[in-house]
Write a protein that holds these residues in place. Structure first.
Motif, short mmCIF file in Angstrom:
data_model
loop_
_atom_site.label_atom_id
_atom_site.label_comp_id
_atom_site.label_asym_id
_atom_site.label_seq_id
_atom_site.Cartn_x
_atom_site.Cartn_y
_atom_site.Cartn_z
N SER A 5 2.74 -40.36 26.60
CA SER A 5 2.36 -39.29 27.54
C SER A 5 2.99 -39.47 28.91
O SER A 5 3.07 -38.50 29.68
CB SER A 5 0.84 -39.24 27.67
N ILE A 6 3.42 -40.69 29.25
CA ILE A 6 4.02 -40.92 30.57
C ILE A 6 5.50 -41.25 30.48
O ILE A 6 6.11 -41.64 31.48
CB ILE A 6 3.27 -42.04 31.34
N ALA A 7 6.07 -41.11 29.28
CA ALA A 7 7.51 -41.33 29.12
C ALA A 7 8.28 -40.26 29.88
O ALA A 7 7.88 -39.08 29.90
CB ALA A 7 7.89 -41.31 27.65
N PRO A 8 9.38 -40.61 30.57
CA PRO A 8 10.16 -39.62 31.34
C PRO A 8 10.56 -38.41 30.51
O PRO A 8 10.52 -37.27 31.00
CB PRO A 8 11.37 -40.43 31.80
N SER A 9 10.94 -38.62 29.25
CA SER A 9 11.36 -37.50 28.41
C SER A 9 10.20 -36.54 28.16
O SER A 9 10.37 -35.31 28.14
CB SER A 9 11.89 -38.02 27.06
N THR A 10 9.00 -37.10 27.98
CA THR A 10 7.82 -36.26 27.77
C THR A 10 7.48 -35.48 29.04
O THR A 10 7.17 -34.28 28.98
CB THR A 10 6.61 -37.12 27.36
N LEU A 11 7.53 -36.16 30.18
CA LEU A 11 7.19 -35.51 31.44
C LEU A 11 8.16 -34.39 31.78
O LEU A 11 7.78 -33.39 32.40
CB LEU A 11 7.17 -36.55 32.57
N ARG A 12 9.44 -34.53 31.37
CA ARG A 12 10.42 -33.47 31.64
C ARG A 12 10.15 -32.24 30.79
O ARG A 12 10.33 -31.11 31.25
CB ARG A 12 11.84 -33.99 31.37
N ARG A 13 9.75 -32.44 29.53
CA ARG A 13 9.53 -31.31 28.62
C ARG A 13 8.18 -30.64 28.84
O ARG A 13 8.05 -29.43 28.69
CB ARG A 13 9.62 -31.79 27.17
N LEU A 14 7.17 -31.41 29.20
CA LEU A 14 5.81 -30.90 29.29
C LEU A 14 5.62 -30.04 30.54
O LEU A 14 6.15 -30.38 31.60
CB LEU A 14 4.82 -32.07 29.32
N PRO A 15 4.89 -28.93 30.44
CA PRO A 15 4.59 -28.14 31.65
C PRO A 15 3.87 -29.00 32.69
O PRO A 15 3.04 -29.85 32.35
CB PRO A 15 3.66 -27.03 31.13
N LYS A 16 4.21 -28.80 33.96
CA LYS A 16 3.63 -29.62 35.02
C LYS A 16 2.10 -29.49 35.05
O LYS A 16 1.39 -30.44 35.43
CB LYS A 16 4.22 -29.22 36.36
N SER A 17 1.58 -28.33 34.68
CA SER A 17 0.14 -28.14 34.69
C SER A 17 -0.55 -29.07 33.69
O SER A 17 -1.63 -29.61 33.95
CB SER A 17 -0.22 -26.69 34.37
N GLU A 18 0.08 -29.29 32.52
CA GLU A 18 -0.48 -30.19 31.51
C GLU A 18 -0.54 -31.61 32.03
O GLU A 18 -1.55 -32.31 31.88
CB GLU A 18 0.37 -30.14 30.24
N THR A 19 0.54 -32.04 32.67
CA THR A 19 0.57 -33.40 33.24
C THR A 19 -0.47 -33.54 34.35
O THR A 19 -1.14 -34.57 34.46
CB THR A 19 1.97 -33.71 33.79
N PHE A 20 -0.62 -32.50 35.17
CA PHE A 20 -1.59 -32.55 36.27
C PHE A 20 -3.01 -32.68 35.74
O PHE A 20 -3.82 -33.44 36.28
CB PHE A 20 -1.46 -31.29 37.13
N VAL A 21 -3.33 -31.96 34.67
CA VAL A 21 -4.67 -32.04 34.08
C VAL A 21 -4.93 -33.45 33.55
O VAL A 21 -6.01 -34.02 33.74
CB VAL A 21 -4.84 -31.00 32.95
#
Length: 514
Positions: free
Chosen positions: A357-373
């Protein structure tokens, strides 16, 4: 639903929740049974220092936490809806009930536990467990990551201000946990790690903190008790807020843990049954003078992931072994170094964390709102040390972000249809509304129309829209009212059945625009 339909669905429902492997299958298989028995022993060893620590947090005798863990683990093995999940005294519940002990005393704590059990049974009967479907994946990931962080943080007191020999012992324990699964999985790696580290400490006479240093272990079986509190409205008013908070926190943590184990084992569990079973377990805990509790995520991960347990046998034996270890073998258990258990819990926290969930590749693909939640959930849990607060906060953040997104999905397109004299038609404006209309998305609906610039006839086509609430009906009424004031006629066409029914019942009754 007809009786025939019910009879067809009932077996399917039972099959959905049928455990695999079952208890009977495990009992017939020496390999599976050995795995379950050893898993229960490992969990029992890990429960002892945790139960003592949570008792200290709650401000009660350590024996209350240990006996509560025994009662809840053994009872939930028969009652619970999630096989292999461990229920015992927990830090989240301890934090909630600690003020009761400080302000009123241990007797009021027992009454609070009893009332919380009743509340949990009522909440389960009302279908609270079904709300689990509304928890987004990002909140679930945040829940997993935050509990991994909390498990790690809980080990820090055993690593600060201790003899330096604790560190190589912990490192050795972790090394065994990493190597052992590659050699054999017949014996749980955590059990081997605890035994080896303990033998090294005893044989070499190393002076490091042990389980016995954490608090006095019980020497007798639990007995039925009745809280010596005045049974009056004043008592109920004093304990009810804490009991309700304990019930909510316990249910939330238990159901989230059950959902996590479902994903790990690729099986389904009955959340409603788990809800009322938690309530019954707390009632039994209170009846025997326990401090109550809920699902224990750390020990559940040891049982399911580290030890590979899958049935109720491991849960039941975890409680039985816990009682035997502290009552019968208390002197031996007291010799176990805390370093051995700390090594196990550190590995549990590392394996539980969702590193993807915190891998750079995942963070680039995932919508920022999902990461923020996900991050919001983690921060709330770590700051409050309360998983329920983090989950509720994460759901609220996700809901707000979702509403903001869908609020912009509604589109209103305008087209003026020219008059056709030969056919006797007159010029009119056609508006096509597209999207889901509710309080957020319909908030600015009234601003999407050109009231003064439109001809005398206006058609609003709702065939590609759906009305969900009274706010949207009120907005449509306001649009009609604005046109009426200008002497123009509005027609609403193309409503689907549900939209037409809702609009028909509410239009003209909501006050409109004055």
């Amino acid at each position: 639903m007809t009786p025939a339909t019910a009879s067809r669905e009932a077996p399917d429902e039972r099959a959905r929740y049928r455990p695999d492997p079952s208890v009977l299958t495990a009992l017939r298989s020496p390999r599976l049974l050995t795995r379950e028995v050893l898993a229960g022993l490992v969990v029992a060893l890990a429960l002892i220092p945790e139960a003592i620590a949570f008792s200290v947090i709650a401000g009660v005798d350590p024996r209350m936490g240990l006996l509560s863990s025994f009662i809840m683990a053994t009872s939930i093995a028969f009652l619970g809806g999630r096989p292999a999940m461990i229920t015992a005294a927990t830090g989240a519940v301890a934090l909630v009930v600690a003020p009761v002990v400080r302000e009123y005393g241990p007797e009021y704590l027992i009454a609070t536990v009893l009332l919380a059990g009743v509340i949990q049974i009522l909440l389960a009967a009302l279908g609270v467990a079904k709300l689990m479907r509304f928890i987004p994946r990002s909140v679930m990931v945040g829940f997993v990551n935050s509990l991994a962080i909390l498990v790690f943080i809980a080990q820090l007191p055993q690593l600060i201000g201790v003899p330096w020999l604790v560190y190589p012992l912990v490192a050795g324990g972790i090394l065994i946990l990493l190597i052992m699964p590659r050699i054999t999985q017949a014996v749980p790696a955590p059990l081997v790690s605890v035994i080896v580290v303990t033998v090294v400490v005893v044989v070499c006479a190393i002076n490091v903190p042990t389980v016995g240093d954490q608090g006095e272990l019980p020497r007798s079986l639990p007995e039925l008790v009745f809280p010596a509190v005045p049974w009056e409205w004043g008592t109920l008013a004093a304990i009810a807020p804490y009991a309700f908070a304990m019930a909510l926190v316990g249910l939330m943590e238990s159901l989230m843990t059950a959902k996590l184990v479902d994903e790990i084992t690729d099986t389904h569990s009955n959340k409603t049954r788990e809800g009322w079973a938690q309530g019954v377990a707390n009632l039994l805990s209170g009846c025997f003078g326990g401090m109550g509790g809920c699902a224990v995520i750390g020990q559940t991960m040891i049982n399911v992931k580290a030890s590979g347990a899958r049935t109720r046998i491991s849960t039941f034996l975890a409680g039985v072994f816990l009682l035997v270890l502290v009552v019968v073998l208390g002197d031996l258990v007291a010799m176990i170094p805390m370093a051995a258990l700390v090594a196990v819990m550190i590995m549990v926290s590392i394996e539980a964390f969702d590193w993807h969930s915190i891998a750079p590749s995942t963070l680039r693909r995932l919508p920022k709102s999902e990461t923020f939640v996900m991050l919001a959930t983690v921060v709330l849990v770590v700051v409050t040390h309360n998983l329920a607060v983090g989950v509720i906060g994460g759901v609220l953040v996700a809901s707000v972000l979702f509403v903001r997104r869908v609020a912009h999905f509604v589109r209103v397109d305008r087209e003026v249809q020219p008059a056709v004299p030969a056919e006797g038609s007159i010029e009119f404006a056609r508006y096509r509304v597209t999207g889901e209309l509710f309080f957020a998305s319909s908030n600015d609906l009234t601003t999407q129309f050109e009231y003064r610039g439109d001809p005398e006839r206006v058609v609003i086509d709702m065939s590609e829209a759906h009305v969900w609430d009274a706010s949207t009906v009120a907005a449509l009424d306001a649009v009609v009212t604005k046109y009426a004031r200008l002497g123009k006629r509005v027609e609403l066409v193309g409503m689907n059945a549900r939209t037409s029914d809702l609009h028909g019942r509410l239009t003209g009754t909501l006050g409109g625009e004055s």
